[in-house]
Write an enzyme that holds these catalytic residues in place. Sequence first.
Site, PDB file in Angstrom:
ATOM      1  N   GLU A 179       0.841  -1.210   0.000  1.00  0.00           N
ATOM      2  CA  GLU A 179       0.000   0.000   0.000  1.00  0.00           C
ATOM      3  C   GLU A 179       0.872   1.254   0.000  1.00  0.00           C
ATOM      4  O   GLU A 179       0.547   2.253  -0.641  1.00  0.00           O
ATOM      5  CB  GLU A 179      -0.940   0.020   1.210  1.00  0.00           C
ATOM      6  CG  GLU A 179      -1.945  -1.110   1.226  1.00  0.00           C
ATOM      7  CD  GLU A 179      -2.727  -1.245  -0.066  1.00  0.00           C
ATOM      8  OE1 GLU A 179      -3.236  -0.234  -0.583  1.00  0.00           O
ATOM      9  OE2 GLU A 179      -2.810  -2.381  -0.590  1.00  0.00           O
ATOM     10  N   TRP A 184       1.785   1.826  -3.455  1.00  0.00           N
ATOM     11  CA  TRP A 184       0.707   2.502  -4.220  1.00  0.00           C
ATOM     12  C   TRP A 184       0.827   4.016  -4.038  1.00  0.00           C
ATOM     13  O   TRP A 184       0.643   4.787  -4.968  1.00  0.00           O
ATOM     14  CB  TRP A 184      -0.675   2.067  -3.713  1.00  0.00           C
ATOM     15  CG  TRP A 184      -1.236   0.875  -4.425  1.00  0.00           C
ATOM     16  CD1 TRP A 184      -1.301  -0.396  -3.934  1.00  0.00           C
ATOM     17  CD2 TRP A 184      -1.827   0.835  -5.737  1.00  0.00           C
ATOM     18  NE1 TRP A 184      -1.898  -1.217  -4.872  1.00  0.00           N
ATOM     19  CE2 TRP A 184      -2.238  -0.487  -5.978  1.00  0.00           C
ATOM     20  CE3 TRP A 184      -2.045   1.795  -6.721  1.00  0.00           C
ATOM     21  CZ2 TRP A 184      -2.853  -0.881  -7.163  1.00  0.00           C
ATOM     22  CZ3 TRP A 184      -2.661   1.411  -7.907  1.00  0.00           C
ATOM     23  CH2 TRP A 184      -3.053   0.090  -8.120  1.00  0.00           C
ATOM     24  N   TRP A 206     -21.414  12.890 -19.246  1.00  0.00           N
ATOM     25  CA  TRP A 206     -21.755  12.667 -17.841  1.00  0.00           C
ATOM     26  C   TRP A 206     -23.176  13.134 -17.536  1.00  0.00           C
ATOM     27  O   TRP A 206     -23.692  14.035 -18.199  1.00  0.00           O
ATOM     28  CB  TRP A 206     -20.790  13.425 -16.919  1.00  0.00           C
ATOM     29  CG  TRP A 206     -19.361  13.018 -17.072  1.00  0.00           C
ATOM     30  CD1 TRP A 206     -18.354  13.761 -17.622  1.00  0.00           C
ATOM     31  CD2 TRP A 206     -18.760  11.786 -16.659  1.00  0.00           C
ATOM     32  NE1 TRP A 206     -17.165  13.073 -17.574  1.00  0.00           N
ATOM     33  CE2 TRP A 206     -17.382  11.854 -16.986  1.00  0.00           C
ATOM     34  CE3 TRP A 206     -19.236  10.634 -16.047  1.00  0.00           C
ATOM     35  CZ2 TRP A 206     -16.493  10.817 -16.727  1.00  0.00           C
ATOM     36  CZ3 TRP A 206     -18.353   9.600 -15.784  1.00  0.00           C
ATOM     37  CH2 TRP A 206     -16.998   9.691 -16.126  1.00  0.00           C
ATOM     38  N   ASN A 223     -10.583   2.083   2.817  1.00  0.00           N
ATOM     39  CA  ASN A 223     -10.174   2.008   1.407  1.00  0.00           C
ATOM     40  C   ASN A 223     -11.153   1.229   0.537  1.00  0.00           C
ATOM     41  O   ASN A 223     -11.511   1.655  -0.562  1.00  0.00           O
ATOM     42  CB  ASN A 223      -8.777   1.403   1.297  1.00  0.00           C
ATOM     43  CG  ASN A 223      -8.324   1.301  -0.154  1.00  0.00           C
ATOM     44  OD1 ASN A 223      -8.245   2.310  -0.852  1.00  0.00           O
ATOM     45  ND2 ASN A 223      -8.073   0.090  -0.617  1.00  0.00           N
ATOM     46  N   TRP A 272     -16.295  11.828 -12.372  1.00  0.00           N
ATOM     47  CA  TRP A 272     -15.433  11.505 -11.228  1.00  0.00           C
ATOM     48  C   TRP A 272     -14.863  12.749 -10.558  1.00  0.00           C
ATOM     49  O   TRP A 272     -14.521  12.725  -9.366  1.00  0.00           O
ATOM     50  CB  TRP A 272     -14.297  10.569 -11.659  1.00  0.00           C
ATOM     51  CG  TRP A 272     -13.457  11.082 -12.789  1.00  0.00           C
ATOM     52  CD1 TRP A 272     -13.680  10.885 -14.115  1.00  0.00           C
ATOM     53  CD2 TRP A 272     -12.268  11.893 -12.704  1.00  0.00           C
ATOM     54  NE1 TRP A 272     -12.707  11.523 -14.868  1.00  0.00           N
ATOM     55  CE2 TRP A 272     -11.827  12.146 -14.022  1.00  0.00           C
ATOM     56  CE3 TRP A 272     -11.540  12.423 -11.651  1.00  0.00           C
ATOM     57  CZ2 TRP A 272     -10.699  12.904 -14.308  1.00  0.00           C
ATOM     58  CZ3 TRP A 272     -10.400  13.179 -11.922  1.00  0.00           C
ATOM     59  CH2 TRP A 272      -9.996  13.418 -13.248  1.00  0.00           C
ATOM     60  N   TRP A 316      -9.581   7.960  -7.645  1.00  0.00           N
ATOM     61  CA  TRP A 316     -10.794   8.289  -8.406  1.00  0.00           C
ATOM     62  C   TRP A 316     -10.674   7.852  -9.849  1.00  0.00           C
ATOM     63  O   TRP A 316     -11.604   7.264 -10.420  1.00  0.00           O
ATOM     64  CB  TRP A 316     -11.132   9.785  -8.289  1.00  0.00           C
ATOM     65  CG  TRP A 316     -11.983   9.990  -7.091  1.00  0.00           C
ATOM     66  CD1 TRP A 316     -11.585  10.361  -5.841  1.00  0.00           C
ATOM     67  CD2 TRP A 316     -13.394   9.725  -6.992  1.00  0.00           C
ATOM     68  NE1 TRP A 316     -12.651  10.351  -4.977  1.00  0.00           N
ATOM     69  CE2 TRP A 316     -13.776   9.972  -5.657  1.00  0.00           C
ATOM     70  CE3 TRP A 316     -14.376   9.301  -7.890  1.00  0.00           C
ATOM     71  CZ2 TRP A 316     -15.096   9.819  -5.209  1.00  0.00           C
ATOM     72  CZ3 TRP A 316     -15.682   9.147  -7.447  1.00  0.00           C
ATOM     73  CH2 TRP A 316     -16.027   9.401  -6.128  1.00  0.00           C
TER      74      TRP A 316
END
Length: 484
Positions: free
Chosen positions: A282, A285, A314, A349, A367, A390
């Site tokens: 993590e 990441w 959208w 998460n 988003w 996102w």
Amino acid sequence: MAEPTAKKRHLVWFRHDLRVTDNKALTAACTDPDAEVLAIFIATPAQWQAHHLAERQISFIHQNLSALRYKLATLGIPLVCHTSTDFKASTDWLVQFCQQQNISTLFFNRQYELNEQLRDQWLQQHCHQLVIEAFDDFLLLPPGAVRNQKGEMYQVYTPFRRAFLPQLQQHGYSSYPAPTPRGEPLNLESDKPLFAHQNIDLGPNYPAGEKAALQKLRHFCQQNVKQYAQQRDIPSVEGTSRLSAYLAIGVLSPRQCINRLLLENPNTFDSSDGDAFSWLNELIWREFYHHLIVAFPDLCRNKPFIAWTKNLAWSSDSTHLLAWQQGKTGYPIVDAAMRQMNTTGWMHNRLRMISASFLVKDLLINWREGEEYFMRQLVDGNFAANNGGWQWSASTGTDASPWFRIFNPTTQGKKFDPQGKFIRQWIPELQRVPDKYIHTPHEWADSQKVILDYPQPIVDHSEARKITLEAFERAKNQQFHDEN
Ligand SMILES: Cc1cc2nc3c(=O)[nH]c(=O)nc-3n(C[C@H](O)[C@H](O)[C@H](O)COP(=O)(O)OP(=O)(O)OC[C@H]3O[C@@H](n4cnc5c(N)ncnc54)[C@H](O)[C@@H]3O)c2cc1C
């Protein structure tokens, strides 16, 4: 008799590195025992507003800055806090301050977001009288250090991680101790109020100061990390470290994290499916998304990573957006997640992934709306991780899975909160719904002829899925037409 030579004066500019231990800029400034060392922090409310920084995070910065000022004072280093509206005003003030205080060298740790980089470049170009020493301190490896065979940044996480690990071993990750105390502190007005803010009580999860952060880190690495791989996806248990808010503003460094992890779990590197390694994964990441924003600065300009997704049409349904924000979509796992964040400033998460996917793939809402709303709520808001998360969830980013894989919020809920323990914690209206129906409470209410004070699902998932798949298909085809 000759005048005694004036002492050199060094200035440390604290930004997202609010700690005295393992701080490269501070360590470097304190290397020369004869130099006088001063510190500054510049609050920039207009810039924070433009970056949608949550009031909670601003309050957390304030609390930690108070602790930092105290700690620095014990080292004989005064911290001056100045408020400027934005980055431009802050650099103008800084140049003046350096002149007034006869600063010879300015030390800071780099920030990697585009505006922040441009601010620092401006300073380098316009301050010839000042020596500037900048350090890579926010990450384990500096952006650009991990590249593929073509010399480019990886666009997918797993090969990035594979290349990252040997680089990390080679580069090293030792932490620096806090500097030793210096002489009497300079007489600067460093006891004034720090900056105007709304004081928010963040509760017992967020004690301020690096000592508290290091204790939390040690506790996690001694205890909870041992079940991290099995528990990290279960929102009803304290399975993750909850250190993100400290990492986001630099009360903790990632080097401190990895060193503590290895101290308590010396075999971390032996197996890539072990618990300790999963946690390290993590942290990598976190590295990946920061390296990405430097390699692709368009990410900081509000652009999608996958270009054709800019063609997506959208939905502008503001009632749907509001229902999502307020945790009233009629999908219990999504609503519980949103209420957790609205109340505490943190969201698990797994739930960030589910609620983000719901906004984009079930409501077909841009988003960017979600990215901004998260940033305004989160105590751990961080541009790179938030944008990365996102765009990953929206299939506009670096997810290795194709865009037509869509989370089903009900199945996700059943999988990660099977008895609805987490849901019941945040949605008291569903307290008496039996476990079997906790993810579809209206089925139970209808069969029992009970009225629930909880909304019906605002969209039907399978229909919404179809609409979204068509919208992605159209956007992709449009790219094909644009190119031909
Ligand atoms: C839509 C979305 C938005 C997100 N926004 C943010 C954000 O604004 N700030 C933020 O720090 N994280 C963000 N994340 C990543 C992740 O959800 C949080 O870092 C994590 O939940 C923090 O809890 P923890 O400290 O207990 O994490 P742990 O599981 O203990 O992980 C340890 C640390 O690794 C880092 N980390 C963990 N997961 C990720 C990840 N997927 N991406 C990047 N770094 C990670 C964090 O610094 C975290 O503190 C987001 C994820 C998604 C899907």
